[in-house]
Scaffold this active site. Structure first.
Site, PDB file in Angstrom:
ATOM      1  N   GLN A   3      -3.430   3.424   4.763  1.00 38.56           N
ATOM      2  CA  GLN A   3      -4.075   2.294   4.104  1.00 38.56           C
ATOM      3  C   GLN A   3      -3.694   1.003   4.814  1.00 38.56           C
ATOM      4  O   GLN A   3      -2.599   0.886   5.357  1.00 38.56           O
ATOM      5  CB  GLN A   3      -3.668   2.222   2.626  1.00 38.56           C
ATOM      6  CG  GLN A   3      -4.174   3.383   1.788  1.00 38.56           C
ATOM      7  CD  GLN A   3      -3.658   3.301   0.360  1.00 38.56           C
ATOM      8  OE1 GLN A   3      -2.476   3.091   0.117  1.00 38.56           O
ATOM      9  NE2 GLN A   3      -4.556   3.466  -0.596  1.00 38.56           N
ATOM     10  N   GLU A  22       4.891   2.528   1.335  1.00 35.77           N
ATOM     11  CA  GLU A  22       6.115   2.686   0.549  1.00 35.77           C
ATOM     12  C   GLU A  22       5.773   3.107  -0.878  1.00 35.77           C
ATOM     13  O   GLU A  22       4.701   2.827  -1.393  1.00 35.77           O
ATOM     14  CB  GLU A  22       6.911   1.375   0.516  1.00 35.77           C
ATOM     15  CG  GLU A  22       7.237   0.806   1.889  1.00 35.77           C
ATOM     16  CD  GLU A  22       8.166   1.699   2.700  1.00 35.77           C
ATOM     17  OE1 GLU A  22       8.780   2.604   2.108  1.00 35.77           O
ATOM     18  OE2 GLU A  22       8.260   1.484   3.908  1.00 35.77           O
ATOM     19  N   VAL A  51       0.873  -1.177   0.000  1.00 35.44           N
ATOM     20  CA  VAL A  51       0.000   0.000   0.000  1.00 35.44           C
ATOM     21  C   VAL A  51       0.904   1.217   0.000  1.00 35.44           C
ATOM     22  O   VAL A  51       1.999   1.202   0.578  1.00 35.44           O
ATOM     23  CB  VAL A  51      -0.943   0.024   1.224  1.00 35.44           C
ATOM     24  CG1 VAL A  51      -1.979  -1.088   1.111  1.00 35.44           C
ATOM     25  CG2 VAL A  51      -0.187  -0.089   2.532  1.00 35.44           C
ATOM     26  N   SER A  52       0.483   2.264  -0.691  1.00 37.02           N
ATOM     27  CA  SER A  52       1.357   3.415  -0.891  1.00 37.02           C
ATOM     28  C   SER A  52       1.215   4.488   0.178  1.00 37.02           C
ATOM     29  O   SER A  52       2.043   5.397   0.257  1.00 37.02           O
ATOM     30  CB  SER A  52       1.104   4.034  -2.271  1.00 37.02           C
ATOM     31  OG  SER A  52      -0.262   4.324  -2.439  1.00 37.02           O
ATOM     32  N   ARG A  53       0.173   4.386   1.017  1.00 35.30           N
ATOM     33  CA  ARG A  53       0.012   5.379   2.074  1.00 35.30           C
ATOM     34  C   ARG A  53      -0.069   4.693   3.430  1.00 35.30           C
ATOM     35  O   ARG A  53      -0.594   3.589   3.553  1.00 35.30           O
ATOM     36  CB  ARG A  53      -1.260   6.220   1.862  1.00 35.30           C
ATOM     37  CG  ARG A  53      -1.277   7.017   0.564  1.00 35.30           C
ATOM     38  CD  ARG A  53      -2.296   8.147   0.654  1.00 35.30           C
ATOM     39  NE  ARG A  53      -3.575   7.709   1.172  1.00 35.30           N
ATOM     40  CZ  ARG A  53      -4.594   7.275   0.415  1.00 35.30           C
ATOM     41  NH1 ARG A  53      -4.456   7.213  -0.893  1.00 35.30           N
ATOM     42  NH2 ARG A  53      -5.738   6.905   0.966  1.00 35.30           N
TER      43      ARG A  53
END
Length: 200
Positions: free
Chosen positions: A15, A38, A10-12
């Protein structure tokens, strides 16, 4: 003995990767590596690097979608190519055409990879012409470092705008992957320092 290994990202930080991890385990992944909050850049993902180190020939990498592996289709194709060369299969839960464990899946990927390589070759030709032009104008003299300012600028452009991986960039420039990685790290550090001094 081959293993099914999952990778989730997940990028945030707000999340939750739990749903991705549960899907991967339900589909047969015995171990799941999870990057939480990441970016898509490979060097910023410690669990992806650990996953690559863990995978062995004959294993299958399981992801929910290819965009979990990379921030662009081009980067994903390069990743699949590298895994294929190591004897590692890949399967996507939501993209049935991405399954190199089957003959049809391997054939479809082969077609896509041909077009991806054509694009890399085109970028390489343009870069070589640009470097030759710089040398002709006398901007590259003596015995320069492997990563000349022109090559560093080209590497930054290929990463930030063309979204090529380190492996692709190294192939285009005709240098090693480690040379590209060091040059980009040095460039990024200089940029951060410059921004910091301006803020100060």
């Amino acid at each position: 003995m081959s293993n099914v290994v999952g990778y989730a990202r997940v990028s945030r930080h707000d999340q939750n990767p739990a749903a991705q991890e549960a899907e991967l385990r339900a589909a047969g992944a015995g171990r799941v590596f999870v990057d939480h909050g990441e970016s898509a850049r490979v060097q910023d993902r410690p669990q992806w690097l650990a996953c690559l180190d863990y995978l062995r020939a004959g294993d299958t990498l399981l992801v929910r979608r290819l965009d979990r592996l990379a921030g662009s289709e081009k980067m994903a194709i390069e990743t699949i190519t590298d895994l294929h060369e190591r004897g590692v299969n890949i399967r996507s839960l939501t993209e049935p055409e991405i399954d190199t464990t089957t003959p049809m899946g391997r054939a479809l990927f082969g077609i896509v990879a041909v077009f991806a390589q054509l694009r890399v070759d085109t970028i390489r030709d343009n870069t070589v012409r640009g470097l030759a032009h710089a040398r002709a104008e006398g901007r590259v003299g003596g015995r320069p470092s492997v990563m000349t300012p022109e090559r560093v600028a080209a590497a930054v452009r290929m990463r930030d705008h063309e979204q090529l991986t380190l492996v692709q960039t190294a192939r285009v420039l005709g240098v090693s992957k480690s040379s590209v990685a060091r040059a980009l790290a040095k460039h990024d550090a200089a940029q951060d320092a410059a921004h910091g001094s301006r803020r100060g």
